[in-house]
Design a protein around this motif. Sequence first.
Motif, PDB file in Angstrom:
ATOM      1  N   ASN A 235       1.115  -1.249   0.225  1.00  0.00           N
ATOM      2  CA  ASN A 235       0.082  -0.272   0.198  1.00  0.00           C
ATOM      3  C   ASN A 235       0.994   1.189  -0.426  1.00  0.00           C
ATOM      4  OD1 ASN A 235       0.661   1.408   2.687  1.00  0.00           O
ATOM      5  ND2 ASN A 235      -0.960  -0.217   3.580  1.00  0.00           N
ATOM      6  N   PRO A 236       0.355   3.034  -0.263  1.00  0.00           N
ATOM      7  CA  PRO A 236       1.019   3.387  -0.331  1.00  0.00           C
ATOM      8  C   PRO A 236       1.868   4.210   0.786  1.00  0.00           C
ATOM      9  CG  PRO A 236      -0.986   4.264  -1.042  1.00  0.00           C
ATOM     10  CD  PRO A 236      -1.468   3.015  -0.750  1.00  0.00           C
ATOM     11  N   GLN A 237       1.417   3.276   2.394  1.00  0.00           N
ATOM     12  CA  GLN A 237       2.622   3.350   3.402  1.00  0.00           C
ATOM     13  C   GLN A 237       3.567   2.741   3.444  1.00  0.00           C
ATOM     14  OE1 GLN A 237      -0.681   3.832   3.135  1.00  0.00           O
ATOM     15  NE2 GLN A 237      -0.438   6.293   2.861  1.00  0.00           N
ATOM     16  N   ASN A 238       3.565   1.215   2.093  1.00  0.00           N
ATOM     17  CA  ASN A 238       4.318   0.252   3.166  1.00  0.00           C
ATOM     18  C   ASN A 238       3.703  -0.731   3.928  1.00  0.00           C
ATOM     19  OD1 ASN A 238       5.000   0.326  -0.039  1.00  0.00           O
ATOM     20  ND2 ASN A 238       7.006   1.422   0.335  1.00  0.00           N
ATOM     21  N   ASN A 239       2.888  -0.364   5.310  1.00  0.00           N
ATOM     22  CA  ASN A 239       2.628  -1.151   5.849  1.00  0.00           C
ATOM     23  C   ASN A 239       1.502  -1.926   6.002  1.00  0.00           C
ATOM     24  OD1 ASN A 239       0.333   0.581   6.309  1.00  0.00           O
ATOM     25  ND2 ASN A 239       0.778   2.004   7.468  1.00  0.00           N
ATOM     26  N   GLY A 240       1.531  -2.567   4.692  1.00  0.00           N
ATOM     27  CA  GLY A 240      -0.034  -3.040   4.520  1.00  0.00           C
ATOM     28  C   GLY A 240       0.749  -4.763   4.476  1.00  0.00           C
ATOM     29  N   THR A 241      -0.399  -5.888   4.686  1.00  0.00           N
ATOM     30  CA  THR A 241       0.265  -7.449   4.819  1.00  0.00           C
ATOM     31  C   THR A 241       0.460  -7.418   3.643  1.00  0.00           C
ATOM     32  OG1 THR A 241      -2.223  -8.100   5.250  1.00  0.00           O
ATOM     33  CG2 THR A 241      -0.465  -7.388   6.838  1.00  0.00           C
ATOM     34  N   THR A 242       1.595  -8.563   3.124  1.00  0.00           N
ATOM     35  CA  THR A 242       1.534  -9.576   1.911  1.00  0.00           C
ATOM     36  C   THR A 242       2.139 -10.577   1.908  1.00  0.00           C
ATOM     37  OG1 THR A 242       2.068  -8.476  -0.526  1.00  0.00           O
ATOM     38  CG2 THR A 242       3.930  -7.762   1.879  1.00  0.00           C
ATOM     39  N   VAL A 289      12.785  -6.230  11.720  1.00  0.00           N
ATOM     40  CA  VAL A 289      11.682  -5.339  11.972  1.00  0.00           C
ATOM     41  C   VAL A 289      10.321  -5.024  11.388  1.00  0.00           C
ATOM     42  CG1 VAL A 289      11.078  -2.982  11.997  1.00  0.00           C
ATOM     43  CG2 VAL A 289      13.670  -3.529  11.881  1.00  0.00           C
ATOM     44  N   VAL A 290       9.249  -6.098  12.798  1.00  0.00           N
ATOM     45  CA  VAL A 290       7.966  -6.280  12.934  1.00  0.00           C
ATOM     46  C   VAL A 290       7.341  -5.000  13.100  1.00  0.00           C
ATOM     47  CG1 VAL A 290       5.958  -7.313  13.996  1.00  0.00           C
ATOM     48  CG2 VAL A 290       8.530  -8.056  13.783  1.00  0.00           C
ATOM     49  N   GLY A 291       5.941  -4.099  12.548  1.00  0.00           N
ATOM     50  CA  GLY A 291       5.682  -3.385  12.331  1.00  0.00           C
ATOM     51  C   GLY A 291       4.057  -3.507  12.258  1.00  0.00           C
ATOM     52  N   GLN A 292       2.819  -2.396  12.841  1.00  0.00           N
ATOM     53  CA  GLN A 292       1.269  -2.605  12.787  1.00  0.00           C
ATOM     54  C   GLN A 292       1.359  -1.142  11.743  1.00  0.00           C
ATOM     55  OE1 GLN A 292       0.352  -2.422  16.852  1.00  0.00           O
ATOM     56  NE2 GLN A 292      -1.870  -3.555  16.066  1.00  0.00           N
ATOM     57  N   GLY A 293       0.506  -2.092  10.841  1.00  0.00           N
ATOM     58  CA  GLY A 293      -0.254  -0.554   9.899  1.00  0.00           C
ATOM     59  C   GLY A 293      -1.817  -1.049  10.011  1.00  0.00           C
ATOM     60  N   PRO A 294      -2.201   0.499   9.846  1.00  0.00           N
ATOM     61  CA  PRO A 294      -3.823  -0.052   9.993  1.00  0.00           C
ATOM     62  C   PRO A 294      -4.583  -1.296   9.279  1.00  0.00           C
ATOM     63  CG  PRO A 294      -3.055   2.013   8.812  1.00  0.00           C
ATOM     64  CD  PRO A 294      -2.161   1.226   9.020  1.00  0.00           C
ATOM     65  N   GLY A 297      -8.152   1.511   6.930  1.00  0.00           N
ATOM     66  CA  GLY A 297      -8.068   2.990   7.777  1.00  0.00           C
ATOM     67  C   GLY A 297      -8.203   2.893   9.165  1.00  0.00           C
ATOM     68  N   SER A 298      -8.143   1.680   9.736  1.00  0.00           N
ATOM     69  CA  SER A 298      -8.756   1.726  11.604  1.00  0.00           C
ATOM     70  C   SER A 298      -7.606   0.924  11.987  1.00  0.00           C
ATOM     71  CB  SER A 298     -10.027   1.219  11.759  1.00  0.00           C
ATOM     72  OG  SER A 298     -11.214   1.909  10.767  1.00  0.00           O
ATOM     73  N   CYS A 299      -7.954   1.080  12.893  1.00  0.00           N
ATOM     74  CA  CYS A 299      -6.529   0.047  13.908  1.00  0.00           C
ATOM     75  C   CYS A 299      -6.749  -1.025  14.981  1.00  0.00           C
ATOM     76  CB  CYS A 299      -5.702   1.146  14.635  1.00  0.00           C
ATOM     77  SG  CYS A 299      -3.363   0.117  15.491  1.00  0.00           S
ATOM     78  N   VAL A 300      -6.718  -1.720  14.738  1.00  0.00           N
ATOM     79  CA  VAL A 300      -6.721  -2.973  15.542  1.00  0.00           C
ATOM     80  C   VAL A 300      -6.056  -3.224  16.515  1.00  0.00           C
ATOM     81  CG1 VAL A 300      -6.933  -6.015  14.856  1.00  0.00           C
ATOM     82  CG2 VAL A 300      -7.790  -4.551  13.445  1.00  0.00           C
ATOM     83  N   ALA A 301      -6.912  -4.033  17.766  1.00  0.00           N
ATOM     84  CA  ALA A 301      -5.664  -4.379  18.537  1.00  0.00           C
ATOM     85  C   ALA A 301      -5.060  -5.676  18.578  1.00  0.00           C
ATOM     86  CB  ALA A 301      -6.466  -3.770  20.004  1.00  0.00           C
ATOM     87  N   LEU A 302      -4.041  -5.461  18.827  1.00  0.00           N
ATOM     88  CA  LEU A 302      -3.229  -6.898  19.041  1.00  0.00           C
ATOM     89  C   LEU A 302      -3.440  -7.895  20.442  1.00  0.00           C
ATOM     90  CD1 LEU A 302      -0.422  -6.694  16.457  1.00  0.00           C
ATOM     91  CD2 LEU A 302      -2.471  -7.868  15.614  1.00  0.00           C
ATOM     92  N   THR A 331       9.321  -4.536  20.898  1.00  0.00           N
ATOM     93  CA  THR A 331       8.516  -3.889  20.716  1.00  0.00           C
ATOM     94  C   THR A 331       8.361  -3.719  19.139  1.00  0.00           C
ATOM     95  OG1 THR A 331       9.578  -2.599  22.811  1.00  0.00           O
ATOM     96  CG2 THR A 331       7.702  -1.735  21.062  1.00  0.00           C
ATOM     97  N   MET A 332       6.911  -3.927  18.692  1.00  0.00           N
ATOM     98  CA  MET A 332       6.659  -3.158  17.313  1.00  0.00           C
ATOM     99  C   MET A 332       6.887  -2.099  16.992  1.00  0.00           C
ATOM    100  SD  MET A 332       3.182  -5.863  16.552  1.00  0.00           S
ATOM    101  CE  MET A 332       2.972  -5.596  15.163  1.00  0.00           C
ATOM    102  N   THR A 333       7.031  -1.667  15.860  1.00  0.00           N
ATOM    103  CA  THR A 333       7.489  -0.812  15.264  1.00  0.00           C
ATOM    104  C   THR A 333       6.516   0.293  14.841  1.00  0.00           C
ATOM    105  OG1 THR A 333       8.204  -1.542  13.101  1.00  0.00           O
ATOM    106  CG2 THR A 333       9.480  -1.083  14.911  1.00  0.00           C
ATOM    107  N   SER A 334       7.009   1.131  14.354  1.00  0.00           N
ATOM    108  CA  SER A 334       6.075   1.878  13.835  1.00  0.00           C
ATOM    109  C   SER A 334       4.227   1.948  13.958  1.00  0.00           C
ATOM    110  CB  SER A 334       5.596   2.014  12.205  1.00  0.00           C
ATOM    111  OG  SER A 334       6.034   0.142  11.706  1.00  0.00           O
ATOM    112  N   SER A 335       3.987   1.066  15.070  1.00  0.00           N
ATOM    113  CA  SER A 335       2.404   1.283  15.580  1.00  0.00           C
ATOM    114  C   SER A 335       1.486   2.176  15.783  1.00  0.00           C
ATOM    115  CB  SER A 335       2.569   0.123  17.077  1.00  0.00           C
ATOM    116  OG  SER A 335       1.006  -0.011  17.515  1.00  0.00           O
ATOM    117  N   CYS A 336       0.271   1.335  15.399  1.00  0.00           N
ATOM    118  CA  CYS A 336      -1.132   2.265  14.994  1.00  0.00           C
ATOM    119  C   CYS A 336      -1.436   2.635  16.005  1.00  0.00           C
ATOM    120  CB  CYS A 336      -1.633   1.643  14.091  1.00  0.00           C
ATOM    121  SG  CYS A 336      -2.222   0.213  14.211  1.00  0.00           S
TER     122      CYS A 336
END
Length: 489
Positions: A235-242, A289-294, A297-302, A331-336
């Motif tokens: 995705n444009p922010q490079n924080n989607g899953t793939t 590096v483990v990150g978390q994106g929305p 458009g919404s942030c899901v609490a892990l 600790t996850m980086t760029s967390s929403c």
Amino acid sequence: MCRLWLAMLSSVGLMALPAAAAQADATWTGDGTTPEWSNATNWTGTPPASNTSARTLTFPTLGTCGTCYTSHNGLTAVSATGLVFSNTSGQYRLLGNSLRLGNGGISDTPGGGTSTTINAPLVLSSPQTWSVGSTSRYNLLTLLGGITGSSADALSMAFPKVRDADLFVDSDMEVGPVVVNGLGGFHIGGPTWAGSVNGTDGQPVTINGATLVANPSSTSGPLTLNRGTLLLGTNPQNNGTTTLHVSGGATLGSATTTETFINDNGSTPGTDFSQLGAGGNITVGGTLVVGQGPVNGSCVALNAGDVATLITTAGTLSGMYANAPQGQILTMTSSCQGTAPQVQIRYTSNSVMATVVGGTTTTTTPAAPTPTRAKKSSGRLLGPGARLTVIGRRIRVREKCLSSVVCRGRFSLTATVRAGQHKKLKAVGCASASFRIRANHSATIRTRLSTGCLRLLRAQRHHRLTVIYASQSQTRQVGQRKRITLVLK
């Protein structure tokens, strides 16, 4: 007389043979009433023609014309030595039939910011190099028509400008060995569609410094990252899953970073978390590096206990990430989330798994510790990998403060050699530097090798020297001592 008559006949015969079409350069003008290659008005030089070979086809800046940057190849069996995009403005689109491409490859290195799209199929006819990126502006090359070639048609890709270019293979590329050099972005697939680089023919793919971005359900041939980043986020922010599936084995070198994402609860790769999969053996190294994106458009609490399989293989898995040994909590980086979750890393014989264990606030900078608090620290320093590269006399050491307080201290490099007739051991100081690293943060410490150490390094076979690395915190509770290899570049 008879010989003379035969010679005259031969001369007449040769004159009667049709002359072979000579190769010649051509430059696109876009002056024709249609965008067709067969329209001679669209070219200067010798226009390409069906069943002929051309040399370099150049696509320059054309000003503010409306449709002249659209070029359509309606010809058949056309080949060219190479393609050159020299435009500093305007966005070229190449459409139409397939084009055979020779050893000139593709050069998209103009002096202005451009975005070029090749919709036409490309067929490689020899080994070649593609260059993307200018010295001053951002450049983008997108390939939509598919690329084919034999196993002998090796393809080298170069990004001359640091992190200032991207190449998207939004189709299927099946050629010889692919090597990507430089620090640009090499994308397999688009944000919403799959791509492949040697995922079917099984030829190897090697990354030397670039960022490999895998888009959903993309595939590659046997993959080796010597340097650079494997980014499993779209995705444009490079924080989607793939997901990225490697048709053979995969090697993540010690100088690489794997950046992956866990964005949702669940067990579906590519939806809830990113995943690297392989049909052969996987060797893991470098940094994780483990990150978390929305999600939409919404942030899901892990939640604690959520499990993500970050890497899986049908073969065997060996090695570990330098910053994430067995059981390490990251600790996850760029967390929403306001409080970034933490994950525990586990290795099995064929997978790397991350289990959510909690969270920690990452929005504030920890204050410097008092001496009393520092003595209670049970943290440690990460230290470098198995080798460090020396460029000139300069050396960089990456340290991570795995502690609840600021890490202060010094690191030192020492080489031990035998000297004198009695073969006494002698320690040669190579380098030392002070550091201060915030709690749970990283820093790169830069210093210079001593003259004595550099002299030893140059005397070693293949310019390598094994030295002792040691680091110590201000409390003397944090430190390590290990052998590493210096490599002179």
